[in-house]
Design a protein around this motif. Structure first.
Motif, PDB file in Angstrom:
ATOM      1  N   ILE A  32       0.847  -1.201   0.000  1.00  0.00           N
ATOM      2  CA  ILE A  32       0.000   0.000   0.000  1.00  0.00           C
ATOM      3  C   ILE A  32       0.877   1.243   0.000  1.00  0.00           C
ATOM      4  O   ILE A  32       0.669   2.180  -0.777  1.00  0.00           O
ATOM      5  CB  ILE A  32      -0.957  -0.001   1.211  1.00  0.00           C
ATOM      6  N   ILE A  33       1.894   1.258   0.856  1.00  0.00           N
ATOM      7  CA  ILE A  33       2.804   2.396   0.926  1.00  0.00           C
ATOM      8  C   ILE A  33       3.537   2.562  -0.400  1.00  0.00           C
ATOM      9  O   ILE A  33       3.710   3.677  -0.897  1.00  0.00           O
ATOM     10  CB  ILE A  33       3.798   2.231   2.098  1.00  0.00           C
ATOM     11  N   ALA A  34       3.951   1.452  -0.999  1.00  0.00           N
ATOM     12  CA  ALA A  34       4.654   1.505  -2.288  1.00  0.00           C
ATOM     13  C   ALA A  34       3.753   2.070  -3.385  1.00  0.00           C
ATOM     14  O   ALA A  34       4.194   2.898  -4.190  1.00  0.00           O
ATOM     15  CB  ALA A  34       5.149   0.112  -2.674  1.00  0.00           C
ATOM     16  N   LYS A  35       2.497   1.637  -3.423  1.00  0.00           N
ATOM     17  CA  LYS A  35       1.562   2.163  -4.420  1.00  0.00           C
ATOM     18  C   LYS A  35       1.365   3.664  -4.251  1.00  0.00           C
ATOM     19  O   LYS A  35       1.328   4.406  -5.232  1.00  0.00           O
ATOM     20  CB  LYS A  35       0.200   1.457  -4.319  1.00  0.00           C
ATOM     21  N   MET A  36       1.249   4.103  -3.016  1.00  0.00           N
ATOM     22  CA  MET A  36       1.079   5.533  -2.763  1.00  0.00           C
ATOM     23  C   MET A  36       2.324   6.291  -3.204  1.00  0.00           C
ATOM     24  O   MET A  36       2.226   7.397  -3.738  1.00  0.00           O
ATOM     25  CB  MET A  36       0.770   5.799  -1.298  1.00  0.00           C
ATOM     26  N   GLY A  37       3.485   5.697  -3.008  1.00  0.00           N
ATOM     27  CA  GLY A  37       4.729   6.324  -3.439  1.00  0.00           C
ATOM     28  C   GLY A  37       4.805   6.498  -4.943  1.00  0.00           C
ATOM     29  O   GLY A  37       5.473   7.400  -5.444  1.00  0.00           O
ATOM     30  N   LYS A  38       4.099   5.628  -5.677  1.00  0.00           N
ATOM     31  CA  LYS A  38       4.056   5.705  -7.145  1.00  0.00           C
ATOM     32  C   LYS A  38       2.840   6.476  -7.643  1.00  0.00           C
ATOM     33  O   LYS A  38       2.542   6.475  -8.835  1.00  0.00           O
ATOM     34  CB  LYS A  38       4.019   4.296  -7.738  1.00  0.00           C
TER      35      LYS A  38
END
Length: 78
Positions: A32-38
């Motif tokens: 989830i954090i990675a998706k938000m980062g992208k």
């Protein structure tokens, strides 16, 4: 559709939290954090968990770029 989480990142700074703190408190995954980062969309359930941590509304943590929506493609899909 482009989603900006800049408001969330600013809120983390203001609250002196890091992403790992957010993951623990909101009980969201690294994905989830990675998706938000992208700047990718995430599930509304995850957005709600993050809002609960900060006791805020959705527009306090994210912003949708409505100009980036491809209406022609969406109308063919739906």
């Amino acid at each position: 559709m482009r989603v900006s989480y800049d408001r969330l990142w600013k809120k983390l700074i203001d609250e002196k939290m890091n992403k790992r703190d957010l993951m623990r408190r909101a009980k969201v995954s690294t994905n989830i954090i990675a998706k938000m980062g992208k700047e990718e969309p995430i599930a509304l359930e995850s957005v709600a968990k993050i809002c609960a941590v900060f006791n805020c509304s959705v527009d306090d943590i994210l912003e949708l770029d409505l100009n980036s929506i491809d209406y022609k493609k969406e109308s063919q899909d739906g």
